[in-house]
Design a protein around this motif. Structure first.
Motif, short mmCIF file in Angstrom:
data_model
loop_
_atom_site.label_atom_id
_atom_site.label_comp_id
_atom_site.label_asym_id
_atom_site.label_seq_id
_atom_site.Cartn_x
_atom_site.Cartn_y
_atom_site.Cartn_z
N GLN A 1 26.45 25.60 31.37
CA GLN A 1 26.08 26.28 32.62
C GLN A 1 27.30 26.92 33.29
O GLN A 1 27.33 28.12 33.55
N VAL A 2 28.32 26.11 33.57
CA VAL A 2 29.48 26.64 34.28
C VAL A 2 30.33 27.50 33.36
O VAL A 2 30.80 28.58 33.76
N ARG B 1 31.33 24.73 21.67
CA ARG B 1 31.69 23.50 20.93
C ARG B 1 31.94 23.81 19.45
O ARG B 1 32.85 23.26 18.84
N ASP C 1 36.01 22.06 19.03
CA ASP C 1 35.54 20.74 19.43
C ASP C 1 36.71 20.02 20.11
O ASP C 1 37.72 19.72 19.47
N ILE C 2 36.56 19.75 21.40
CA ILE C 2 37.72 19.19 22.13
C ILE C 2 38.02 17.75 21.73
O ILE C 2 39.08 17.23 22.09
N ASN D 1 27.10 15.50 29.41
CA ASN D 1 26.58 15.39 30.77
C ASN D 1 25.20 14.76 30.88
O ASN D 1 24.61 14.77 31.96
N TYR E 1 28.46 7.42 32.02
CA TYR E 1 28.85 8.82 32.27
C TYR E 1 29.96 8.87 33.32
O TYR E 1 31.00 9.49 33.12
N LYS F 1 33.87 10.05 32.85
CA LYS F 1 34.45 11.17 33.60
C LYS F 1 35.70 10.71 34.36
O LYS F 1 36.71 11.42 34.42
N VAL G 1 32.62 18.47 41.00
CA VAL G 1 31.46 19.23 41.48
C VAL G 1 30.21 18.35 41.36
O VAL G 1 30.26 17.26 40.78
N ILE H 1 24.69 20.59 39.59
CA ILE H 1 24.78 21.99 39.14
C ILE H 1 23.41 22.52 38.71
O ILE H 1 22.69 21.85 37.98
N1 NAP Z 1 25.48 19.45 35.40
C1 NAP Z 1 25.76 18.81 36.53
O1 NAP Z 1 24.88 18.59 37.38
C2 NAP Z 1 27.17 18.36 36.81
C3 NAP Z 1 27.40 17.58 37.94
C4 NAP Z 1 28.71 17.17 38.21
C5 NAP Z 1 29.74 17.53 37.36
N2 NAP Z 1 29.48 18.28 36.27
C6 NAP Z 1 30.61 18.61 35.39
O2 NAP Z 1 30.78 20.02 35.36
C7 NAP Z 1 31.19 20.43 34.06
C8 NAP Z 1 30.27 21.53 33.55
O3 NAP Z 1 28.93 21.06 33.61
P1 NAP Z 1 27.74 21.94 33.02
O4 NAP Z 1 26.52 21.52 33.75
O5 NAP Z 1 28.14 23.36 32.95
O6 NAP Z 1 27.67 21.34 31.55
P2 NAP Z 1 26.70 21.73 30.35
O7 NAP Z 1 25.78 22.83 30.74
O8 NAP Z 1 26.14 20.45 29.84
O9 NAP Z 1 27.73 22.32 29.30
C9 NAP Z 1 28.68 21.52 28.69
C10 NAP Z 1 29.12 22.22 27.44
O10 NAP Z 1 30.10 21.41 26.80
C11 NAP Z 1 29.89 21.54 25.41
N3 NAP Z 1 30.45 20.43 24.67
C12 NAP Z 1 29.94 19.18 24.50
N4 NAP Z 1 30.75 18.46 23.71
C13 NAP Z 1 31.78 19.26 23.37
C14 NAP Z 1 32.92 19.08 22.55
N5 NAP Z 1 33.15 17.94 21.90
N6 NAP Z 1 33.78 20.13 22.41
C15 NAP Z 1 33.55 21.30 23.03
N7 NAP Z 1 32.48 21.53 23.81
C16 NAP Z 1 31.60 20.51 23.98
C17 NAP Z 1 28.39 21.57 25.28
O11 NAP Z 1 28.03 22.09 24.02
P3 NAP Z 1 26.64 21.63 23.32
O12 NAP Z 1 25.56 22.21 24.19
O13 NAP Z 1 26.73 22.22 21.97
O14 NAP Z 1 26.64 20.13 23.35
C18 NAP Z 1 27.98 22.45 26.44
O15 NAP Z 1 27.92 23.81 26.08
C19 NAP Z 1 31.23 19.16 33.21
O16 NAP Z 1 32.53 18.66 33.22
C20 NAP Z 1 30.35 18.20 33.97
O17 NAP Z 1 30.72 16.87 33.74
C21 NAP Z 1 28.22 18.71 35.98
#
Ligand code: NAP
Length: 303
Positions: free
Chosen positions: A20-21, A42, A46-47, A72, A135, A139, A158, A161
């Motif tokens: 998303q972000v 990813r 892959d981190i 997440n 989780y 984090k 944050v 989201i």
């Molecule tokens: N979503 C929320 O409500 C929320 C709330 C608070 C904080 N955050 C934080 O904000 C950040 C962004 O959130 P978001 O909602 O944008 O996350 P998201 O939509 O779940 O996207 C995360 C991305 O990370 C990728 N990923 C997973 N494992 C990986 C790896 N080993 N190497 C490289 N990439 C990898 C995923 O790929 P795949 O799809 O292929 O797995 C996905 O595209 C994260 O740090 C999250 O913890 C999110």
């Protein structure tokens, strides 16, 4: 090698570019003069692989790295503990190690889930973390690795989201509302919804100021303006969607989080205080309600 305001463009490497972000950020940076984004999904990097991280950073030599990658899925993390820690703790550690070796500042996204949620009025950056589940713990440990391994870091916590893509509460609510007559939403969980585009705007504003060479490393909070509950957010989503579509749902029922039987415990308050971001960078919270209207328009192809 922080880029000065006078270099032609700052190269910004974004991890988690399909999320998303990450997606919103790459899109925004592509439109931003003086910035050259490189997005990695990813599959592309892959981190959790220290070698892959080091090799790609050495190859591209970005001016900044922004880590939007994460595991997440809060409930799934309780069953996939190793994977959650690999992505949320070891991944940031790999990035911080490689960034430190190459003197590249690291911007890392973290979460309100590092707190236990007992402060109804919200959390400041200096409040003690006390994560409730896997989780949140993963984090928090990821944050700590970044602090230990790369002093030139900026951690942005944050919350809640939402966007027109990926997995989020808004899209799940919409799916349910199209299929079910009654939907339940928790009215005992408080937080501030935040659009992915808004987070991208904040990261861009931070990057712009970092390129001036200012020294503002540390931890910051950001979320949309106005505290609500999951129930209040659901009401707003349904009202906004009903401008475009008739829904199956007739009743939105307020329940407690315990009634929903989630696998993982969640913080009752996810409210983040954002004063430090305002006083340091001059970045104000944007109201989530206007962002919600914009995202709904995007879902219905109007933007
Ligand atoms: N979503 C929320 O409500 C929320 C709330 C608070 C904080 N955050 C934080 O904000 C950040 C962004 O959130 P978001 O909602 O944008 O996350 P998201 O939509 O779940 O996207 C995360 C991305 O990370 C990728 N990923 C997973 N494992 C990986 C790896 N080993 N190497 C490289 N990439 C990898 C995923 O790929 P795949 O799809 O292929 O797995 C996905 O595209 C994260 O740090 C999250 O913890 C999110």
């Amino acid at each position: 090698m922080v880029a000065s305001a006078y270099t032609t463009s700052a190269k910004v490497l974004v991890l988690g570019a399909a999320g998303q972000v990450g997606h919103a950020l790459v899109e925004l940076l592509e439109k931003s003069p003086g910035i050259e984004p490189i997005g990695f999904t990813r599959r592309q990097m892959d981190i959790t692989s220290a070698d892959a991280v080091r090799q790609q950073l050495e190859k591209h030599l970005p001016d900044y790295v922004v880590n939007c990658a994460g595991f997440n899925r809060v409930d799934a993390a309780e069953r996939q503990v190793d994977e959650a820690f690999a992505v949320n703790r070891d991944g940031p550690a790999n990035l911080a190690t490689a960034c430190a070796a190459l003197s590249i500042p690291l911007l890392h996204l973290s979460s309100d889930y590092v707190f236990d949620g007992h402060y109804a009025s919200g959390y400041s950056e200096g409040d003690d973390p006390a994560p409730l589940g896997t989780y949140g713990r993963s984090k928090w440990e990821g944050e700590e690795k970044v602090r230990q391994l790369q002093p030139q870091h900026l951690i942005l916590r944050v919350s809640w989201i939402f966007s027109a893509r990926g997995h989020n509460f808004l899209l799940r609510m919409l799916e349910q509302a199209r299929q079910e007559k009654e939907i339940e939403a928790a009215d005992d969980r408080r937080g501030c919804p935040t659009s992915a585009d808004d987070v991208a705007r904040v990261i861009l504003a931070i990057l712009r100021q970092l390129t001036c060479g200012i020294d503002v490393w540390g931890t910051y909070h950001y979320c949309g303006a106005e505290i609500t509950t999951r129930y209040g957010f659901s009401e707003a989503i349904l009202a906004a969607v009903r401008q475009y579509e008739e829904l199956e749902v007739e009743t939105l029922k307020a329940v407690s989080t315990a009634d929903l039987h989630p696998l993982a415990e969640r913080p009752a308050s996810s409210v983040l205080k954002c004063r430090k971001l305002l006083s340091t960078f001059g970045i104000r919270q944007r109201p989530w309600r206007s962002e919600l209207q914009r995202v709904i328009r995007e879902i219905y192809g109007e933007s």
